[in-house]
Motif scaffolding. Structure first.
Motif, PDB file in Angstrom:
ATOM      1  N   ASP A  30     -16.985 -15.016  14.313  1.00 61.18           N
ATOM      2  CA  ASP A  30     -15.833 -15.892  14.538  1.00 61.18           C
ATOM      3  C   ASP A  30     -15.988 -16.591  15.892  1.00 61.18           C
ATOM      4  O   ASP A  30     -17.003 -16.442  16.570  1.00 61.18           O
ATOM      5  N   ALA A  31     -14.973 -17.338  16.294  1.00 60.43           N
ATOM      6  CA  ALA A  31     -15.034 -18.116  17.534  1.00 60.43           C
ATOM      7  C   ALA A  31     -15.203 -17.243  18.782  1.00 60.43           C
ATOM      8  O   ALA A  31     -15.767 -17.682  19.777  1.00 60.43           O
ATOM      9  N   ASP A  32     -14.717 -15.984  18.722  1.00 64.71           N
ATOM     10  CA  ASP A  32     -14.832 -15.075  19.856  1.00 64.71           C
ATOM     11  C   ASP A  32     -16.129 -14.271  19.832  1.00 64.71           C
ATOM     12  O   ASP A  32     -16.354 -13.431  20.692  1.00 64.71           O
ATOM     13  N   GLY A  33     -16.974 -14.489  18.825  1.00 62.19           N
ATOM     14  CA  GLY A  33     -18.238 -13.781  18.740  1.00 62.19           C
ATOM     15  C   GLY A  33     -18.192 -12.487  17.955  1.00 62.19           C
ATOM     16  O   GLY A  33     -19.178 -11.770  17.884  1.00 62.19           O
ATOM     17  N   TYR A  34     -17.036 -12.141  17.354  1.00 64.62           N
ATOM     18  CA  TYR A  34     -16.920 -10.920  16.570  1.00 64.62           C
ATOM     19  C   TYR A  34     -17.526 -11.137  15.182  1.00 64.62           C
ATOM     20  O   TYR A  34     -17.340 -12.183  14.568  1.00 64.62           O
ATOM     21  N   ILE A  35     -18.248 -10.138  14.697  1.00 68.09           N
ATOM     22  CA  ILE A  35     -18.890 -10.219  13.394  1.00 68.09           C
ATOM     23  C   ILE A  35     -17.835 -10.224  12.298  1.00 68.09           C
ATOM     24  O   ILE A  35     -16.890  -9.440  12.324  1.00 68.09           O
ATOM     25  N   ILE A  36     -17.998 -11.117  11.323  1.00 73.94           N
ATOM     26  CA  ILE A  36     -17.066 -11.229  10.204  1.00 73.94           C
ATOM     27  C   ILE A  36     -17.621 -10.414   9.044  1.00 73.94           C
ATOM     28  O   ILE A  36     -18.760 -10.595   8.622  1.00 73.94           O
ATOM     29  N   ASN A  37     -16.799  -9.484   8.524  1.00 70.86           N
ATOM     30  CA  ASN A  37     -17.194  -8.674   7.380  1.00 70.86           C
ATOM     31  C   ASN A  37     -17.097  -9.465   6.090  1.00 70.86           C
ATOM     32  O   ASN A  37     -16.202 -10.289   5.920  1.00 70.86           O
ATOM     33  N   THR A  38     -18.002  -9.190   5.163  1.00 73.77           N
ATOM     34  CA  THR A  38     -17.901  -9.713   3.814  1.00 73.77           C
ATOM     35  C   THR A  38     -16.979  -8.776   3.053  1.00 73.77           C
ATOM     36  O   THR A  38     -17.129  -7.558   3.136  1.00 73.77           O
ATOM     37  N   VAL A  39     -16.026  -9.314   2.324  1.00 72.01           N
ATOM     38  CA  VAL A  39     -15.070  -8.476   1.601  1.00 72.01           C
ATOM     39  C   VAL A  39     -15.646  -8.101   0.246  1.00 72.01           C
ATOM     40  O   VAL A  39     -16.129  -8.943  -0.501  1.00 72.01           O
ATOM     41  N   LYS A  40     -15.622  -6.794  -0.053  1.00 72.04           N
ATOM     42  CA  LYS A  40     -16.116  -6.247  -1.304  1.00 72.04           C
ATOM     43  C   LYS A  40     -15.133  -5.199  -1.811  1.00 72.04           C
ATOM     44  O   LYS A  40     -14.206  -4.812  -1.090  1.00 72.04           O
ATOM     45  N   LYS A  41     -15.376  -4.704  -3.012  1.00 66.51           N
ATOM     46  CA  LYS A  41     -14.630  -3.542  -3.493  1.00 66.51           C
ATOM     47  C   LYS A  41     -15.006  -2.371  -2.592  1.00 66.51           C
ATOM     48  O   LYS A  41     -16.155  -2.261  -2.154  1.00 66.51           O
TER      49      LYS A  41
END
Length: 133
Positions: A30-41
């Protein structure tokens, strides 16, 4: 037994066991450098979904630390999800100080730890667990 806070836990960056930033898998941030998780079951998460490699630091430091935290809870069979997520965030910040990641109850770190490592089902109640009676 009272809950244990990890707020006083600290590790010198010189002794850090976190992998160098160059060895991390390529992931969206994201804009702050935090890793974005992929949403899964929930049942589909595995070590490959973690925001860092599941190396010796994960298996020999992170998982044992999380297990130790769970072991000192009042009732290990019913640790509230938010409390577990908060503890995992504190542990993550110490074990992987160079990786910006927010542990959430629907994210990879929480679900891989909760599903495969520490807790068989962290929504069990005392009444459901014959070992706690």
């Amino acid at each position: 037994m009272p809950s244990v806070s990890l707020a006083t836990l600290s590790v010198s960056s010189a002794n850090s066991t976190s992998p160098p930033s160059g060895n991390l898998p390529e992931q969206a941030c994201d804009a702050d450098g935090y890793i974005i998780n992929t949403v899964k079951k929930h049942s589909e998460y595995n070590n490959k979904d973690l925001p860092m490699p599941s190396d010796h630091c994960w298996s020999q430091s992170f998982i044992p630390m999380a297990t130790l935290w769970c072991s000192v809870q009042k009732n290990i069979w019913s640790v509230p999800n938010e409390e577990l997520a908060s503890a995992l965030q504190l542990i993550f910040n110490v074990m992987y100080p160079d990786i910006k990641h927010q542990v959430t109850t629907s994210g990879s770190v929480f679900l891989v730890v909760g599903t495969n490592s520490i807790i068989v089902d962290h929504e069990l109640t005392t009444a459901d667990n014959p070992m706690s009676q």
